[in-house]
Structures are given as C-alpha cells and as structure tokens.
Scaffold this active site. Structure first.
Site, PDB file in Angstrom:
ATOM      1  N   ARG A 150      -3.514  -0.736  -2.687  1.00 54.14           N
ATOM      2  CA  ARG A 150      -4.130  -1.129  -1.424  1.00 54.14           C
ATOM      3  C   ARG A 150      -5.580  -0.643  -1.415  1.00 54.14           C
ATOM      4  NH1 ARG A 150       0.965   1.163  -0.316  1.00 54.14           N
ATOM      5  NH2 ARG A 150       2.472  -0.289   0.614  1.00 54.14           N
ATOM      6  N   LYS A 174       1.353   4.927   1.654  1.00 51.61           N
ATOM      7  CA  LYS A 174       1.764   5.022   3.047  1.00 51.61           C
ATOM      8  C   LYS A 174       2.784   6.137   3.228  1.00 51.61           C
ATOM      9  CE  LYS A 174       0.998   0.236   4.536  1.00 51.61           C
ATOM     10  NZ  LYS A 174       1.634  -0.983   5.104  1.00 51.61           N
ATOM     11  N   HIS A 245      -6.567  -7.284  -0.331  1.00 49.26           N
ATOM     12  CA  HIS A 245      -5.111  -7.464  -0.288  1.00 49.26           C
ATOM     13  C   HIS A 245      -4.702  -8.721  -1.047  1.00 49.26           C
ATOM     14  CE1 HIS A 245      -1.722  -5.370   1.395  1.00 49.26           C
ATOM     15  NE2 HIS A 245      -1.148  -6.512   1.726  1.00 49.26           N
ATOM     16  N   ARG A 248      -4.290  -7.736  -4.506  1.00 56.77           N
ATOM     17  CA  ARG A 248      -2.991  -7.038  -4.638  1.00 56.77           C
ATOM     18  C   ARG A 248      -1.873  -8.074  -4.760  1.00 56.77           C
ATOM     19  NH1 ARG A 248      -0.016  -2.320  -3.158  1.00 56.77           N
ATOM     20  NH2 ARG A 248       1.635  -2.633  -1.618  1.00 56.77           N
ATOM     21  N   HIS A 271       6.093  -0.173  -2.416  1.00 55.76           N
ATOM     22  CA  HIS A 271       6.873  -0.686  -1.296  1.00 55.76           C
ATOM     23  C   HIS A 271       8.098   0.195  -1.072  1.00 55.76           C
ATOM     24  CE1 HIS A 271       5.226  -5.053  -1.790  1.00 55.76           C
ATOM     25  NE2 HIS A 271       4.454  -4.314  -1.039  1.00 55.76           N
ATOM     26  N   TYR A 280       7.064 -12.068  -3.306  1.00 56.75           N
ATOM     27  CA  TYR A 280       6.325 -12.527  -4.478  1.00 56.75           C
ATOM     28  C   TYR A 280       7.175 -13.412  -5.377  1.00 56.75           C
ATOM     29  CZ  TYR A 280       3.052  -9.106  -2.831  1.00 56.75           C
ATOM     30  OH  TYR A 280       2.176  -8.407  -2.031  1.00 56.75           O
TER      31      TYR A 280
END
Length: 303
Positions: A150, A174, A245, A248, A271, A280
């Site tokens: 990110r 995150k 993004h 990404r 993730h 994806y």
C-alpha cells in the site's frame, strides 16, 4: 439547548480512540456518519440517546439511499450505527439495541482496473529517471508494482527495512501487523540507485531513516506519492490512469496470472482475510474471457 445525542457521539469517539484498534480514517468516517445521524434526528425532534429506535435508524438509512449514497457508504454507515448503539446499550443508555435489527447492505465489489503486463513494462522501462527525483520516482513505482505494498506502507518504510541481500522488505501493515515481502531485482536495483545517487542530494538533518523523501527532504507523504504516480502514468499515455492502489491491484493480478497461489498472494498483500484477495481471481477470469472472445473462433458473442 444541549443535545445529549451529540454528547454521546463525542464520548463514543473518545472511547474508540482510547480503547480500540481503529484507524484514524475509520474513526473520522464513523464520527462523520454519526454526526449526520444526529442532524437527521434533531430535525425530527430527537436529541436523547434513549429515543433512538430501529424505525428512526431505518428512516435515516433510507434517506441516505434516496440521496444516492453508494452501497459501500451505506454499509459503512450501518456499521457505524451498530457500533454506536451497541456502545449505548452496554452503558445502559439504551434499553434494547436497535442496531441488531438493521440489515447490512451488500457491498458491490467492483473489479479494479489494472495495467496489462505490457503496460507495466512500458511504464517502468521507458520512464525518464534523470536527477534525484527521477531516481526516486522510478524506485517508488518499482516498489509499488514489484511488491504490491500500500502507498501508506511504502511511505512508512525506513532504509533498514530493505534487505538487499535477501531480496525482501519488512512492511508494517494495517493493525500494526508486520510482514516480510519479496522484492525483485528491478525494484532492488532502482532503490539502490536512489540511495546512492538520489537520496543524498535531497536529505536533510530532519530526514531521519525514511527510505523515500520528498523534494524538501522530509519523509515522502502518501498524497505526494499518489500525485507522482498519476503524473508519471500520464507521461506514458495510452494506459489507465491508475493510483498507487491500482499498481497494487496490478501486482496481485499479474502474480495470479503467473501461477502464484491465492494464499501466497494474500500473504504478500497483507490481507487479513482470504476473501479480500479473491477479487483478483475475478480480475484474472475477466482477462481470460477477453482473450477467449478475441482469439477463439467461437468466442465472440453476438451483440
């Protein structure tokens, strides 16, 4: 005239900051959503937390829908209200929790726009990388596409996070989750060129250990990185105007097209849920269908 409902929202915000692992972005969004709820409630004469009921909440959400709010926004506003009413119920300010009776709008998972592999190569192989900022921009683009990190993670990197010998970079994602991501040779080479001939020219005493710097020597800000990505892509032309993004998304899609398994891509992207990564697979499937339509004698459909 005091508004006890607004005071309760302020108290809720303070508890979120102090007690929960909530990102600043989510906190701002939740408080903005609840401020909108307070305004709607006040307009119909409701200023006390105890007066919140499921009818009022549903009417407010219906108004959001009528105003054209996206499904993603409606889902987030529903989540904000649920968290708020749960907090009020736990504190004894609501007898029952009306948030439990709210349905959750399904979020529309739009397929992300991505570069083709040829476009990605054209972007990175033909870019003008002259001067310190040129070297930095190439290194940033190579790392964004080469690792799938990110933009906030990229801007948070320090020099020591990159292990050239092992070909990896340590990323803080995150929720404070740390992961190690592979770095390919082109990205490693671009970063080394930046560190050797670019960074020293713009670094100042206040630069600290930041890997990527802005023009004035401070740590590169995500907003500046986004602006740079758009500008560099526009220079090439004839390709989608993607954000960081989007690079990404492109990295994840190309990994799967190259044979990577879904679980490995999940680890690389950081993730928390495999479900997030599965979008994806749809991107790759769309690519395959496009190739089939163009190349197979029975692939084209009548319009």
């Amino acid at each position: 005239m005091t508004n006890a409902l607004e005071d309760a929202v302020s108290d809720f915000g303070r508890r979120l900051r102090a007690e929960r692992d909530v990102s600043p972005h989510t906190l701002r969004a939740y408080l903005g959503d609840l401020a909108d709820l307070c305004g709607y409630a006040a307009a119909i004469g409701v200023t006390e937390p105890a007066a919140l009921d499921v009818s009022l909440l549903r009417a407010w959400l219906a108004r959001q829908h009528a105003l054209g709010r996206s499904r993603a926004t409606l889902a987030r506003r529903t989540a904000a209200v649920r968290a708020f009413t749960r907090d009020l119920h736990r504190r004894g300010l609501l007898g029952d929790d009306p948030g439990l009776l709210l349905g959750t709008p399904k979020r529309q998972r739009d397929l992300p726009e991505v570069l083709t592999q040829d476009d990605a190569a054209r972007l990175l192989d033909t870019m003008d990388a002259q001067g310190p900022m040129g070297l930095r921009d190439l290194a940033v683009l190579e790392v964004l596409y080469g690792t799938g990190v990110r933009v906030s993670e990229l801007c948070g990197l320090d020099i020591d996070d990159l292990d050239i010998g092992r070909g990896t970079v340590r990323v803080l994602g995150k929720g404070g989750r740390e992961r190690t991501v592979p770095v390919g040779e082109p990205a490693s080479r671009a970063v080394q060129d930046w560190l050797r001939a670019g960074r020293p020219a713009v670094a100042t005493e206040s630069s600290g250990p930041a890997l990527f710097l802005g023009a004035r020597g401070g740590r590169l800000h995500p907003t500046s990185a986004r602006r740079m990505v758009h500008a560099r892509i526009s220079e090439v032309g004839k390709m989608p105007d993607l954000s960081p993004h989007g690079l990404r998304h492109s990295a994840a899609t190309h990994l799967l097209e190259g044979g990577a398994d879904l679980r490995s891509v999940q680890e690389i992207l950081g993730h928390a849920s495999l479900q997030t990564t599965q979008i994806y697979t749809h991107v790759s499937a769309e690519r395959l269908k496009q190739v089939h339509r163009q190349a197979h004698p029975r692939g084209a459909r009548d319009s």
